[in-house]
Design an enzyme around this catalytic site. Structure first.
Site, PDB file in Angstrom:
ATOM      1  N   HIS A 154       9.638   3.313 -10.822  1.00 41.61           N
ATOM      2  CA  HIS A 154       9.035   5.131 -11.239  1.00 41.61           C
ATOM      3  C   HIS A 154       8.849   6.143 -10.746  1.00 41.61           C
ATOM      4  CE1 HIS A 154       4.570   5.868 -11.678  1.00 41.61           C
ATOM      5  NE2 HIS A 154       4.412   6.620 -10.754  1.00 41.61           N
ATOM      6  N   TYR A 191      -4.914   8.852   1.184  1.00 36.91           N
ATOM      7  CA  TYR A 191      -4.315   6.703   1.967  1.00 36.91           C
ATOM      8  C   TYR A 191      -3.230   7.478   2.570  1.00 36.91           C
ATOM      9  CZ  TYR A 191      -2.851   2.795   3.149  1.00 36.91           C
ATOM     10  OH  TYR A 191      -2.451   1.431   3.341  1.00 36.91           O
TER      11      TYR A 191
END
Length: 268
Positions: A154, A191
């Site tokens: 990715h 996060y």
């Protein structure tokens, strides 16, 4: 076949003329693919071979301060990237049913708009390059379990694809992807930022699995949008549309497989 090649050559020449007028080749890392490929190649060599071997007999580095600063920067950068294309002209391009404003073959192309699209795309590309540090930090902290095929694929492919888009395949059908993806990265790096603050904040991290769900949702939204563009026969570079659709399908499969393996209850 000859007419197809002729059309591709003409489109390429027209794109090059547009890029020269906007001065895209003079932007950092845009003159040729060499520097970008060198960075991605070095990244792959380090995270797959050199880094793990270097850290094999070393204790893991404690990078809490650096991680807090890095993730805070990525949150701010992603917020800025989210709002950069969120203006009336670019949003109008996204939702225009005719999709005609960036037709590469138009002689009266809106150069100001094309310049704004290319500039936003270049900053998005720079974000993808900076995100390669995610994996470098995993290596230095000896978090090898987080260096999966999905993670490395990715990060490396999005950096390469973003470069190709800026340099060779400018088109407004990717504005939505940049906007949605940047918004998702605000959530994701927020996060990571909270996680880097220390174990006392772990109770606030119950929503980890929803990050992958949100990522899957973004791929589905963009894929649906690209399919609508094809069905409406919008006058945009179809090569880019097919290219992006293929990548959305690949990412949907890889992230879906990750979600299933990580969060679905194991059958006894």
């Amino acid at each position: 076949m000859t007419s197809l090649i002729h059309m591709m050559v003409n489109n390429y020449n027209e794109i090059e003329e547009i890029n020269k007028e906007i001065k895209v080749p003079s932007w950092p890392l845009m003159a040729s693919p060499g520097p970008m490929l060198c960075i991605v190649g070095t990244y792959l060599a380090f995270v797959l071979k050199v880094g793990p071997r270097m850290m094999e007999k070393r204790p893991a580095y404690q990078l809490n301060g650096l991680l807090i600063a890095y993730n805070a920067f990525q949150v701010i950068f992603s917020v800025w990237l989210t709002f950069k294309p969120a203006n009336a002209r670019m949003l109008g391009v996204i939702f225009s049913p005719r999709c005609s404003i960036s037709k590469v073959s138009q002689s009266a192309i809106d150069m100001d708009l094309q310049s704004a699209i290319s500039t936003s795309a270049w900053w998005y590309f720079m974000a993808k390059m900076s995100e390669l540090l995610d994996t470098v930090f995993f290596v230095l902290r000896k978090k090898q379990n987080q260096i999966t095929f999905l993670h490395v694929y990715h990060h490396s492919t999005t950096a390469i694809i973003a470069w190709i888009y800026v340099r060779f395949l400018p088109g407004e059908q990717c504005i939505l992807l940049g906007l949605v993806n940047s918004f998702v990265h605000v959530i994701m790096y927020a996060y990571y930022l909270i996680a880097a603050l220390g174990p006392q904040y772990k109770k606030y991290l119950w929503w980890k699995k929803y990050i992958t769900w949100i990522q899957l949702t973004q791929f589905a939204i963009v894929l649906s949008y690209l399919m609508v563009i094809l069905m409406m026969d919008c006058k945009v570079p179809k090569a880019l549309t097919y290219f992006m659709m293929t990548n959305m399908v690949i990412f949907l499969y890889l992230f879906g497989d990750f979600y299933r393996k990580s969060y679905k209850p194991k059958s006894v």
